[in-house]
Design a protein around this motif. Structure first.
Motif, short mmCIF file in Angstrom:
data_model
loop_
_atom_site.label_atom_id
_atom_site.label_comp_id
_atom_site.label_asym_id
_atom_site.label_seq_id
_atom_site.Cartn_x
_atom_site.Cartn_y
_atom_site.Cartn_z
N LYS A 104 -9.35 -6.80 -15.41
CA LYS A 104 -10.00 -7.83 -14.57
C LYS A 104 -9.00 -8.41 -13.56
O LYS A 104 -9.32 -8.57 -12.38
N GLN A 105 -7.79 -8.72 -14.00
CA GLN A 105 -6.77 -9.28 -13.11
C GLN A 105 -6.43 -8.33 -11.98
O GLN A 105 -6.21 -8.75 -10.84
N ILE A 106 -6.40 -7.04 -12.28
CA ILE A 106 -6.08 -6.06 -11.24
C ILE A 106 -7.24 -5.92 -10.25
O ILE A 106 -7.03 -5.99 -9.03
N VAL A 107 -8.45 -5.74 -10.75
CA VAL A 107 -9.60 -5.53 -9.86
C VAL A 107 -9.89 -6.77 -9.04
O VAL A 107 -10.23 -6.69 -7.86
N GLU A 108 -9.75 -7.94 -9.62
CA GLU A 108 -10.05 -9.19 -8.91
C GLU A 108 -8.83 -9.76 -8.19
O GLU A 108 -8.92 -10.81 -7.57
N GLY A 109 -7.71 -9.04 -8.26
CA GLY A 109 -6.47 -9.49 -7.63
C GLY A 109 -6.34 -9.02 -6.20
O GLY A 109 -7.35 -8.73 -5.53
N PRO A 110 -5.11 -8.91 -5.72
CA PRO A 110 -4.87 -8.48 -4.34
C PRO A 110 -5.56 -7.16 -4.03
O PRO A 110 -5.59 -6.25 -4.87
N PRO A 111 -6.12 -7.04 -2.82
CA PRO A 111 -6.90 -5.85 -2.50
C PRO A 111 -6.06 -4.60 -2.26
O PRO A 111 -4.93 -4.67 -1.79
N PHE A 112 -6.66 -3.47 -2.60
CA PHE A 112 -6.14 -2.15 -2.28
C PHE A 112 -7.01 -1.57 -1.18
O PHE A 112 -8.21 -1.87 -1.10
N GLN A 113 -6.46 -0.72 -0.34
CA GLN A 113 -7.28 -0.03 0.65
C GLN A 113 -8.15 1.03 -0.02
O GLN A 113 -9.31 1.20 0.34
N LEU A 114 -7.57 1.74 -0.98
CA LEU A 114 -8.26 2.87 -1.60
C LEU A 114 -8.57 2.59 -3.06
O LEU A 114 -7.74 2.02 -3.78
N ILE A 115 -9.75 3.04 -3.51
CA ILE A 115 -10.06 2.88 -4.93
C ILE A 115 -9.20 3.82 -5.77
O ILE A 115 -9.01 3.57 -6.96
N GLU A 116 -8.64 4.86 -5.16
CA GLU A 116 -7.67 5.71 -5.86
C GLU A 116 -6.45 4.89 -6.27
O GLU A 116 -5.94 5.03 -7.39
N ALA A 117 -5.98 4.04 -5.37
CA ALA A 117 -4.82 3.18 -5.67
C ALA A 117 -5.19 2.13 -6.71
O ALA A 117 -4.37 1.81 -7.59
N LEU A 118 -6.40 1.61 -6.64
CA LEU A 118 -6.87 0.64 -7.63
C LEU A 118 -6.90 1.28 -9.01
O LEU A 118 -6.36 0.73 -9.98
N ALA A 119 -7.48 2.47 -9.12
CA ALA A 119 -7.53 3.17 -10.41
C ALA A 119 -6.13 3.50 -10.91
O ALA A 119 -5.84 3.36 -12.10
N GLY A 120 -5.25 3.92 -10.01
CA GLY A 120 -3.88 4.24 -10.39
C GLY A 120 -3.13 3.03 -10.92
O GLY A 120 -2.36 3.13 -11.88
N SER A 121 -3.36 1.88 -10.31
CA SER A 121 -2.72 0.64 -10.76
C SER A 121 -3.19 0.26 -12.17
O SER A 121 -2.39 -0.14 -13.02
N ILE A 122 -4.48 0.40 -12.41
CA ILE A 122 -5.02 0.11 -13.74
C ILE A 122 -4.40 1.04 -14.78
O ILE A 122 -3.93 0.59 -15.83
N ALA A 123 -4.37 2.34 -14.48
CA ALA A 123 -3.82 3.32 -15.43
C ALA A 123 -2.35 3.03 -15.73
O ALA A 123 -1.93 3.00 -16.90
N SER A 124 -1.57 2.80 -14.69
CA SER A 124 -0.13 2.54 -14.88
C SER A 124 0.11 1.29 -15.70
O SER A 124 0.96 1.27 -16.60
N ARG A 125 -0.63 0.24 -15.40
CA ARG A 125 -0.44 -1.03 -16.11
C ARG A 125 -0.79 -0.89 -17.59
O ARG A 125 -0.08 -1.39 -18.46
N LEU A 126 -1.89 -0.21 -17.88
CA LEU A 126 -2.29 -0.04 -19.28
C LEU A 126 -1.27 0.79 -20.05
O LEU A 126 -0.94 0.48 -21.20
N LEU A 127 -0.73 1.84 -19.43
CA LEU A 127 0.31 2.64 -20.09
C LEU A 127 1.59 1.84 -20.29
O LEU A 127 2.28 2.01 -21.30
N ASP A 128 1.91 0.96 -19.35
CA ASP A 128 3.10 0.11 -19.49
C ASP A 128 2.97 -0.88 -20.64
O ASP A 128 3.91 -1.10 -21.39
N ILE A 129 1.80 -1.47 -20.77
CA ILE A 129 1.60 -2.51 -21.78
C ILE A 129 1.39 -1.93 -23.17
O ILE A 129 1.95 -2.43 -24.15
#
Length: 121
Positions: free
Chosen positions: A61-86
């Motif tokens: 939720k914090q990622i999707v509702e946070g600062p905007p990405f131009q591409l939904i590919e970048a949005l999905a990538g950010s979610i994946a990376s963050r979940l793997l990090d945590i």
């Protein structure tokens, strides 16, 4: 490998290439699949042996509702990376982001980007 699926999460975000997308925003649908060993959680009924999906939801939720990405590919990538990090117990994550109303005349249910990322061994 066992899986936890979080399906049909809906968030309001301001992602897109066009200025009106960043100004008006829209609802996004997110599905996440976490691949991990759930044998200990299943045997011991222990929350610490799994991923607390309420916490994972908050991260997404914090990622999707946070600062905007131009591409939904970048949005999905950010979610994946963050979940793997945590969540170090997660070996692989698949993220699916649906943008239901692209800013041009189309007649379909939306644009979907799906990506999978594995933990580097």
């Amino acid at each position: 490998m066992d899986k936890i699926r979080m399906q049909g999460m809906r968030f309001y975000g301001y992602h897109g290439v066009y200025p009106e997308e960043n100004k008006l925003g829209q609802q996004y649908k997110v599905d996440v699949e976490l691949h991990l060993d759930l044998s200990k959680a299943a045997a011991e009924d222990d929350l610490t042996a799994t991923v607390n999906y309420a916490e994972a939801y908050t991260v997404i939720k914090q990622i999707v509702e946070g600062p905007p990405f131009q591409l939904i590919e970048a949005l999905a990538g950010s979610i994946a990376s963050r979940l793997l990090d945590i969540y170090t117990s997660v070996n692989e994550v698949t993220v699916r982001v649906t943008k239901p109303n692209p800013p041009f005349e189309v007649y379909f249910d939306g644009v979907v980007v799906e990506l999978s990322r594995k933990r580097d061994v």
